[in-house]
Design an enzyme around this catalytic site. Sequence first.
Site, PDB file in Angstrom:
ATOM      1  N   LYS A 192       0.815  -1.083  -0.053  1.00 50.28           N
ATOM      2  CA  LYS A 192      -0.190   0.059   0.076  1.00 50.28           C
ATOM      3  C   LYS A 192       0.796   1.195   0.103  1.00 50.28           C
ATOM      4  O   LYS A 192       2.009   1.103   0.700  1.00 50.28           O
ATOM      5  CB  LYS A 192      -0.768  -0.043   1.232  1.00 50.28           C
ATOM      6  CG  LYS A 192      -2.119   0.760   1.072  1.00 50.28           C
ATOM      7  CD  LYS A 192      -3.351   0.165   0.637  1.00 50.28           C
ATOM      8  CE  LYS A 192      -4.382   0.869   0.455  1.00 50.28           C
ATOM      9  NZ  LYS A 192      -5.662   0.250   0.052  1.00 50.28           N
ATOM     10  N   GLY A 230     -20.501   7.246   4.604  1.00 52.60           N
ATOM     11  CA  GLY A 230     -19.803   7.706   3.603  1.00 52.60           C
ATOM     12  C   GLY A 230     -20.354   7.192   2.255  1.00 52.60           C
ATOM     13  O   GLY A 230     -20.614   6.293   1.964  1.00 52.60           O
ATOM     14  N   GLY A 286     -19.131   8.266  -0.625  1.00 55.62           N
ATOM     15  CA  GLY A 286     -18.158   8.551  -1.593  1.00 55.62           C
ATOM     16  C   GLY A 286     -18.086   7.629  -2.865  1.00 55.62           C
ATOM     17  O   GLY A 286     -19.381   7.189  -3.328  1.00 55.62           O
ATOM     18  N   ASN A 287     -17.126   7.231  -3.417  1.00 55.79           N
ATOM     19  CA  ASN A 287     -16.967   6.421  -4.466  1.00 55.79           C
ATOM     20  C   ASN A 287     -17.738   5.243  -4.387  1.00 55.79           C
ATOM     21  O   ASN A 287     -18.476   4.922  -5.090  1.00 55.79           O
ATOM     22  CB  ASN A 287     -15.531   6.323  -4.997  1.00 55.79           C
ATOM     23  CG  ASN A 287     -14.878   7.613  -5.379  1.00 55.79           C
ATOM     24  OD1 ASN A 287     -15.416   8.363  -6.367  1.00 55.79           O
ATOM     25  ND2 ASN A 287     -13.906   7.691  -5.149  1.00 55.79           N
ATOM     26  N   VAL A 288     -17.386   4.688  -3.415  1.00 52.12           N
ATOM     27  CA  VAL A 288     -18.000   3.329  -2.829  1.00 52.12           C
ATOM     28  C   VAL A 288     -19.483   3.256  -2.535  1.00 52.12           C
ATOM     29  O   VAL A 288     -20.346   2.553  -2.912  1.00 52.12           O
ATOM     30  CB  VAL A 288     -17.048   2.349  -2.161  1.00 52.12           C
ATOM     31  CG1 VAL A 288     -17.837   1.111  -2.016  1.00 52.12           C
ATOM     32  CG2 VAL A 288     -15.598   2.047  -2.731  1.00 52.12           C
ATOM     33  N   TYR A 319     -21.635   5.319  -2.823  1.00 49.28           N
ATOM     34  CA  TYR A 319     -22.558   6.047  -3.700  1.00 49.28           C
ATOM     35  C   TYR A 319     -23.167   4.846  -4.566  1.00 49.28           C
ATOM     36  O   TYR A 319     -24.279   4.297  -4.794  1.00 49.28           O
ATOM     37  CB  TYR A 319     -21.885   6.937  -4.787  1.00 49.28           C
ATOM     38  CG  TYR A 319     -23.062   7.484  -5.616  1.00 49.28           C
ATOM     39  CD1 TYR A 319     -24.121   8.154  -5.378  1.00 49.28           C
ATOM     40  CD2 TYR A 319     -23.077   6.831  -7.039  1.00 49.28           C
ATOM     41  CE1 TYR A 319     -25.169   8.534  -6.529  1.00 49.28           C
ATOM     42  CE2 TYR A 319     -23.854   7.171  -8.188  1.00 49.28           C
ATOM     43  CZ  TYR A 319     -24.850   7.726  -7.827  1.00 49.28           C
ATOM     44  OH  TYR A 319     -25.740   8.139  -8.713  1.00 49.28           O
TER      45      TYR A 319
HETATM   46  P1  NAD Z   1     -14.054   8.189  -0.760  1.00 48.03           P
HETATM   47  O1  NAD Z   1     -13.126   9.021  -0.262  1.00 48.03           O
HETATM   48  O2  NAD Z   1     -14.830   8.407  -2.171  1.00 48.03           O
HETATM   49  O3  NAD Z   1     -15.459   8.121  -0.109  1.00 48.03           O
HETATM   50  C1  NAD Z   1     -15.299   8.310   1.571  1.00 48.03           C
HETATM   51  C2  NAD Z   1     -16.402   9.129   1.906  1.00 48.03           C
HETATM   52  O4  NAD Z   1     -16.761   8.960   3.275  1.00 48.03           O
HETATM   53  C3  NAD Z   1     -16.614  10.767   1.455  1.00 48.03           C
HETATM   54  O5  NAD Z   1     -17.654  10.995   0.946  1.00 48.03           O
HETATM   55  C4  NAD Z   1     -16.122  11.258   2.971  1.00 48.03           C
HETATM   56  O6  NAD Z   1     -16.823  12.771   2.758  1.00 48.03           O
HETATM   57  C5  NAD Z   1     -16.944  10.618   3.754  1.00 48.03           C
HETATM   58  N1  NAD Z   1     -16.589  10.510   5.203  1.00 48.03           N
HETATM   59  C6  NAD Z   1     -15.333  10.768   5.783  1.00 48.03           C
HETATM   60  N2  NAD Z   1     -15.461  10.922   7.114  1.00 48.03           N
HETATM   61  C7  NAD Z   1     -16.760  10.451   7.433  1.00 48.03           C
HETATM   62  C8  NAD Z   1     -17.500  10.518   8.606  1.00 48.03           C
HETATM   63  N3  NAD Z   1     -16.678  10.763   9.791  1.00 48.03           N
HETATM   64  N4  NAD Z   1     -18.513  10.177   8.423  1.00 48.03           N
HETATM   65  C9  NAD Z   1     -19.403  10.327   7.424  1.00 48.03           C
HETATM   66  N5  NAD Z   1     -18.762  10.272   6.175  1.00 48.03           N
HETATM   67  C10 NAD Z   1     -17.530  10.577   6.066  1.00 48.03           C
HETATM   68  O7  NAD Z   1     -13.523   6.617  -0.549  1.00 48.03           O
HETATM   69  P2  NAD Z   1     -14.070   5.429  -1.215  1.00 48.03           P
HETATM   70  O8  NAD Z   1     -13.150   5.162  -2.362  1.00 48.03           O
HETATM   71  O9  NAD Z   1     -15.709   5.291  -1.478  1.00 48.03           O
HETATM   72  O10 NAD Z   1     -13.652   4.221  -0.155  1.00 48.03           O
HETATM   73  C11 NAD Z   1     -14.348   4.340   1.048  1.00 48.03           C
HETATM   74  C12 NAD Z   1     -13.870   3.185   2.085  1.00 48.03           C
HETATM   75  O11 NAD Z   1     -13.507   1.978   1.300  1.00 48.03           O
HETATM   76  C13 NAD Z   1     -12.362   3.438   2.375  1.00 48.03           C
HETATM   77  O12 NAD Z   1     -11.979   2.948   3.621  1.00 48.03           O
HETATM   78  C14 NAD Z   1     -11.280   2.697   1.530  1.00 48.03           C
HETATM   79  O13 NAD Z   1     -10.267   2.325   1.784  1.00 48.03           O
HETATM   80  C15 NAD Z   1     -12.448   1.430   1.269  1.00 48.03           C
HETATM   81  N6  NAD Z   1     -12.055   0.596   0.175  1.00 48.03           N
HETATM   82  C16 NAD Z   1     -12.156   1.535  -1.074  1.00 48.03           C
HETATM   83  C17 NAD Z   1     -12.054   0.699  -2.328  1.00 48.03           C
HETATM   84  C18 NAD Z   1     -12.440   1.331  -3.498  1.00 48.03           C
HETATM   85  O14 NAD Z   1     -12.278   0.708  -4.618  1.00 48.03           O
HETATM   86  N7  NAD Z   1     -12.560   2.562  -3.669  1.00 48.03           N
HETATM   87  C19 NAD Z   1     -11.718  -0.651  -2.315  1.00 48.03           C
HETATM   88  C20 NAD Z   1     -11.645  -1.443  -1.150  1.00 48.03           C
HETATM   89  C21 NAD Z   1     -11.737  -0.622   0.266  1.00 48.03           C
END
Ligand code: NAD
Length: 363
Positions: A80, A181, A183-185, A187
């Site tokens: 990572k 949250g 965000g990307n996932v 949503y």
């Molecule tokens: P992202 O940054 O797009 O979304 C995270 C969201 O969480 C954001 O909208 C942010 O505003 C919100 N957030 C932050 N702190 C918060 C809080 N205290 N309360 C409520 N919302 C809060 O990230 P992502 O890519 O969607 O990933 C989300 C999680 O999933 C992370 O922990 C990441 O490591 C994990 N993950 C992601 C992927 C991937 O494919 N993107 C794969 C495996 C694991």
Amino acid sequence: MTVFSNQAFDDHEAVQMFCDRETGLRGVIAIHSSYLGPGFGGCRYWRYGSESEAVEDALRLSQGMSYKNALAGIPFGGGKAVIMADRNTPKSPALFEAFGRAVDRLCGDYITAEDVGVSVQDMEAVARTTRHVSGLASKGGVAGGDPSPKTAMGVFHGIGAAVARAFGRNDLEGLRVGVQGIGNVGYYLCSFLADAGARLTVADINRDSTIRAADEFGATIESTDNILAADVDVVAPCALGGVITADLVGRLQAKVIAGAANNQLADATVGDLLRQNRILYAPDYVINSGGIVSVAAEYQGNASDEDVDRNVALIADRLTEIFAKADKADRPTARIADEMAREAINRSEIMPRPMSTDSAVAN
Ligand code: NAD
């Protein structure tokens, strides 16, 4: 700052600090294990309170990647990267090109992709300076691109498996799910859940994200303080790690925790508490492995989008196996998953790696 004596060190093979004077880039690449193949895991762009925090995050996340990749059955070890965001060094193509050079110096021992704070566009910049990168703009029908939709798809399948175990039902119609949250996932997960008839409650520190979920999926908006303790059947942590604490366990109303965030448990004893309180926990690195399955297939260049979807659907079977083993042994799901992952890694043999002749960087 300590590395060897850090609680999260866990015999990492390598920890590299990197820096680029021109762009101000600073960060850490951690490679936990290459027993199953080169370390593969995303790059996080985050504002850390200190260097120690960044190192510890890289260590914890790369160990999680070893376990995730081992249980997902892909031929990669765990690694990572974290980039220490700084108000003086905003995101730019030059910053990610410099990061690509840091990745390239490892000659393929570490392969990068997106994580929190990093986009496909950023990875396109990385790809100008190294070929050890995945999660690039998708080429239609071929595996790859933004891993988030596949991560969400895997979490959706995993929620299905957990609901079958906890509630004895095979559909999600009317099921109340709290998503932390959007965000990307988060949503994409909301979109899959809404299509399956689930009733959503959402929270995000970014208000626009929750309003969008309310508009598009009819979600109810909850406060960020209360989302995990909300009156729902399932909570899906999809923001950051460390959110399932001993204190929260006593306040939880949901019977299932199944979400995308990495390192959800504040520590391993919280997993024990969840078991004692009859709350079913889907181990994070198992349920959220859809994204790495997708970017690994892209990196290997031998899979279609349908192949990836088939592999992502297997997450449900893997979780069902873990839940069954946990029930049989009356032990926490998180500890069962860790043991299965360590067994898979230990079963492998260290393959002698040829000396690198790699120099893929465009001069
Ligand atoms: P992202 O940054 O797009 O979304 C995270 C969201 O969480 C954001 O909208 C942010 O505003 C919100 N957030 C932050 N702190 C918060 C809080 N205290 N309360 C409520 N919302 C809060 O990230 P992502 O890519 O969607 O990933 C989300 C999680 O999933 C992370 O922990 C990441 O490591 C994990 N993950 C992601 C992927 C991937 O494919 N993107 C794969 C495996 C694991």
